[in-house]
Design a protein around this motif. Structure first.
Motif, PDB file in Angstrom:
ATOM      1  N   VAL A  61       0.837  -1.202   0.000  1.00  0.00           N
ATOM      2  CA  VAL A  61       0.000   0.000   0.000  1.00  0.00           C
ATOM      3  C   VAL A  61       0.877   1.258   0.000  1.00  0.00           C
ATOM      4  CG1 VAL A  61      -2.025  -1.106   1.047  1.00  0.00           C
ATOM      5  CG2 VAL A  61      -0.340  -0.015   2.531  1.00  0.00           C
ATOM      6  N   PHE A  62       2.048   1.195   0.644  1.00  0.00           N
ATOM      7  CA  PHE A  62       2.989   2.312   0.555  1.00  0.00           C
ATOM      8  C   PHE A  62       3.447   2.504  -0.887  1.00  0.00           C
ATOM      9  CE2 PHE A  62       3.476   2.501   5.147  1.00  0.00           C
ATOM     10  CZ  PHE A  62       3.892   3.801   5.372  1.00  0.00           C
ATOM     11  N   GLY A  68       0.847   6.961  -6.737  1.00  0.00           N
ATOM     12  CA  GLY A  68      -0.176   7.993  -6.876  1.00  0.00           C
ATOM     13  C   GLY A  68       0.365   9.378  -6.593  1.00  0.00           C
ATOM     14  N   LEU A  69       1.309   9.464  -5.645  1.00  0.00           N
ATOM     15  CA  LEU A  69       1.885  10.746  -5.252  1.00  0.00           C
ATOM     16  C   LEU A  69       2.681  11.377  -6.396  1.00  0.00           C
ATOM     17  CD1 LEU A  69       2.087  12.536  -2.680  1.00  0.00           C
ATOM     18  CD2 LEU A  69       4.239  11.373  -2.171  1.00  0.00           C
ATOM     19  N   ALA A 244      -5.320   7.653  -2.445  1.00  0.00           N
ATOM     20  CA  ALA A 244      -4.786   8.530  -1.395  1.00  0.00           C
ATOM     21  C   ALA A 244      -3.561   9.282  -1.906  1.00  0.00           C
ATOM     22  CB  ALA A 244      -4.426   7.707  -0.159  1.00  0.00           C
ATOM     23  N   GLY A 245      -2.694   8.593  -2.644  1.00  0.00           N
ATOM     24  CA  GLY A 245      -1.528   9.250  -3.227  1.00  0.00           C
ATOM     25  C   GLY A 245      -1.915  10.337  -4.211  1.00  0.00           C
ATOM     26  N   MET A 247      -4.629  12.094  -4.164  1.00  0.00           N
ATOM     27  CA  MET A 247      -5.178  13.229  -3.426  1.00  0.00           C
ATOM     28  C   MET A 247      -4.056  14.079  -2.819  1.00  0.00           C
ATOM     29  SD  MET A 247      -8.428  13.032  -3.876  1.00  0.00           S
ATOM     30  CE  MET A 247      -8.200  12.220  -5.449  1.00  0.00           C
ATOM     31  N   PHE A 248      -3.046  13.423  -2.262  1.00  0.00           N
ATOM     32  CA  PHE A 248      -1.930  14.158  -1.665  1.00  0.00           C
ATOM     33  C   PHE A 248      -1.069  14.837  -2.720  1.00  0.00           C
ATOM     34  CE2 PHE A 248      -2.365  12.745   2.711  1.00  0.00           C
ATOM     35  CZ  PHE A 248      -1.695  13.755   3.399  1.00  0.00           C
ATOM     36  N   ALA A 249      -1.073  14.319  -3.951  1.00  0.00           N
ATOM     37  CA  ALA A 249      -0.259  14.902  -5.024  1.00  0.00           C
ATOM     38  C   ALA A 249      -0.697  16.329  -5.338  1.00  0.00           C
ATOM     39  CB  ALA A 249      -0.344  14.040  -6.279  1.00  0.00           C
ATOM     40  N   ARG A 250      -1.924  16.705  -4.990  1.00  0.00           N
ATOM     41  CA  ARG A 250      -2.456  18.041  -5.256  1.00  0.00           C
ATOM     42  C   ARG A 250      -1.990  19.052  -4.216  1.00  0.00           C
ATOM     43  NH1 ARG A 250      -7.280  18.507  -4.186  1.00  0.00           N
ATOM     44  NH2 ARG A 250      -7.934  20.017  -5.746  1.00  0.00           N
ATOM     45  N   SER A 251      -1.409  18.552  -3.118  1.00  0.00           N
ATOM     46  CA  SER A 251      -1.052  19.424  -2.004  1.00  0.00           C
ATOM     47  C   SER A 251       0.295  20.110  -2.232  1.00  0.00           C
ATOM     48  CB  SER A 251      -0.994  18.607  -0.712  1.00  0.00           C
ATOM     49  OG  SER A 251      -0.351  19.320   0.313  1.00  0.00           O
ATOM     50  N   PRO A 252       0.446  21.374  -1.800  1.00  0.00           N
ATOM     51  CA  PRO A 252       1.757  22.027  -1.877  1.00  0.00           C
ATOM     52  C   PRO A 252       2.783  21.378  -0.957  1.00  0.00           C
ATOM     53  CG  PRO A 252       0.169  23.408  -0.694  1.00  0.00           C
ATOM     54  CD  PRO A 252      -0.599  22.283  -1.293  1.00  0.00           C
ATOM     55  N   GLU A 253       2.303  20.549  -0.004  1.00  0.00           N
ATOM     56  CA  GLU A 253       3.210  19.850   0.907  1.00  0.00           C
ATOM     57  C   GLU A 253       3.813  18.602   0.275  1.00  0.00           C
ATOM     58  OE1 GLU A 253       3.918  21.209   3.893  1.00  0.00           O
ATOM     59  OE2 GLU A 253       2.615  22.825   3.236  1.00  0.00           O
TER      60      GLU A 253
END
Length: 379
Positions: A61-62, A68-69, A244-245, A247-253
């Motif tokens: 899953v990682f 995805g990230l 999940a990856g 979704m996080f790929a859209r973050s500036p973090e």
């Protein structure tokens, strides 16, 4: 295991192969197939085997979260048609090949259909890792592969649900609609949370005076999506992890998160996942019904290659890209093995067929990385 995995990965890279191939082969060497080193009392306990299996599940899953990230929803949506065609045809072709194999070997129609469903499943974790090493994950083939895996997962779960619904005395159209509805609910909730709630949560968490706040949040969201995929959507955990990856790929973090999640994943969990696949394999078990094993393996390889490859070609990929996509969809792992164990419990799969399925999983997994590397590098 970690030392052996990294050593094997290094040797594989020096030989011009992806590191994942070395890690898989090292698992086979350490397991019951050859050296049998892990039959020491400490490693022979059921508790240790379960620990390794669970660490491996976290590893996969990682791995899909990292995949995805590295992408973006816009990139994935631009390849939606290719993903849909490759995913759907990549299930239907091996399904009919598998069903035909069962009928040739005098299986009942029910057993043959079930074998076809098992051959229809894919697990792109191996291919995703290989494409990341080759810096091709954002290519048309890489994006299509990851999208096709989602369609593959949905279709195989639906086919399994249909199969057991029509096999039982309690066939229910409502039950089948509920299966499909659960998937829709999972995707709807995943995107609503990821697009609206997650950015707000990230903004709040990043200012908190706690150590590794974004990394911890990412792990919590990753595991939350993974378990939600299983409990709400009735799907594979890796599908949730991949979303999940994304979704996080859209973050500036993302820039802060990427090196940290890579270090955690590839420093510990992911190598255990690849080695553990090999640890569970006993290649000598295939000798019990070698002909069936060989035919199942051929049907599995050709079904994915022609099905997913034709889908890619139909959607506008070049001949080489279609071949790359067809090969990339070949590996099987979690879903095929889970379906096989369900069939074994239900009396639809006997011991010889179970060995053939395990052999198919490991052969398809082993041959994919070197062939993909050749197809991307050979001009």
């Amino acid at each position: 295991i970690l030392l052996a995995a990294k050593l094997a990965g290094y040797i594989a890279i020096r030989l011009g192969q992806p590191s994942v191939l070395g890690e898989l082969l090292m698992g086979i060497l350490l397991g019951p197939s050859l050296l049998n080193l892990l039959h020491l009392p400490a490693f022979n306990e059921e508790t240790m085997k379960e620990i390794l299996r669970l660490l491996g599940e976290i590893g996969v899953v990682f791995l899909l979260f990292v995949a995805g990230l590295e992408l973006h929803l816009d990139e994935l949506s631009r390849n939606m048609r290719t993903s849909a065609l490759a995913g759907i045809l990549g299930v239907l072709f091996p399904f009919f090949f598998g069903m035909g194999t069962g009928l040739i070997f005098s299986f009942t129609l029910e057993e043959s259909i079930f074998l076809g469903i098992i051959l229809g499943a894919s697990s792109v974790s191996i291919s995703a890792q290989t494409l990341m090493e080759l810096k091709q994950l954002k290519s048309r083939v890489g994006l299509s592969l990851l999208g096709a895996a989602v369609f593959d997962d949905i279709l195989v779960i639906l086919m399994l649900s249909l199969f057991f619904a029509f096999s039982s005395d309690s066939t229910s159209v409502i039950g089948l609609l509920l299966v499909f509805g659960r998937m829709l609910v999972f995707f709807a909730l995943s995107f609503l949370f990821g697009l609206w709630a997650l950015p707000y949560i990230i903004r709040k968490v990043r200012n908190l005076p706690v150590s590794q706040n974004i990394l911890t949040l990412a792990i919590v969201v990753l595991l939350f999506y993974a378990i939600s995929a299983e409990l709400i959507g009735g799907m594979a955990a890796i599908t949730g992890a991949f979303l999940a990856g994304l979704m996080f790929a859209r973050s500036p973090e993302k820039e802060v998160l990427e090196p940290r999640i890579h270090a955690l994943a590839y420093g510990f969990f992911v190598p255990i996942f690849f080695v553990n696949i090999g640890l569970t394999v006993n290649i000598f078990a295939l000798k019990d019904n070698l002909l069936l094993g060989v035919v199942v393996i051929i049907a599995a390889i050709l079904g994915k290659f022609f099905g997913a490859g034709l889908g890619g070609r139909w959607a506008g990929l070049s001949g080489r890209e279609s071949m790359q996509l067809g090969i990339g969809m070949m590996p099987r792992a979690e879903v095929s093995l889970i379906a096989g164990s369900i069939g074994f419990s239900a009396g639809l799969v006997n011991a010889a067929e179970s060995s053939a399925i395990i052999g198919m999983v490991i052969i398809c997994t082993l041959i994919t990385p070197p062939i993909l590397r050749y197809l991307f590098h050979e001009k």
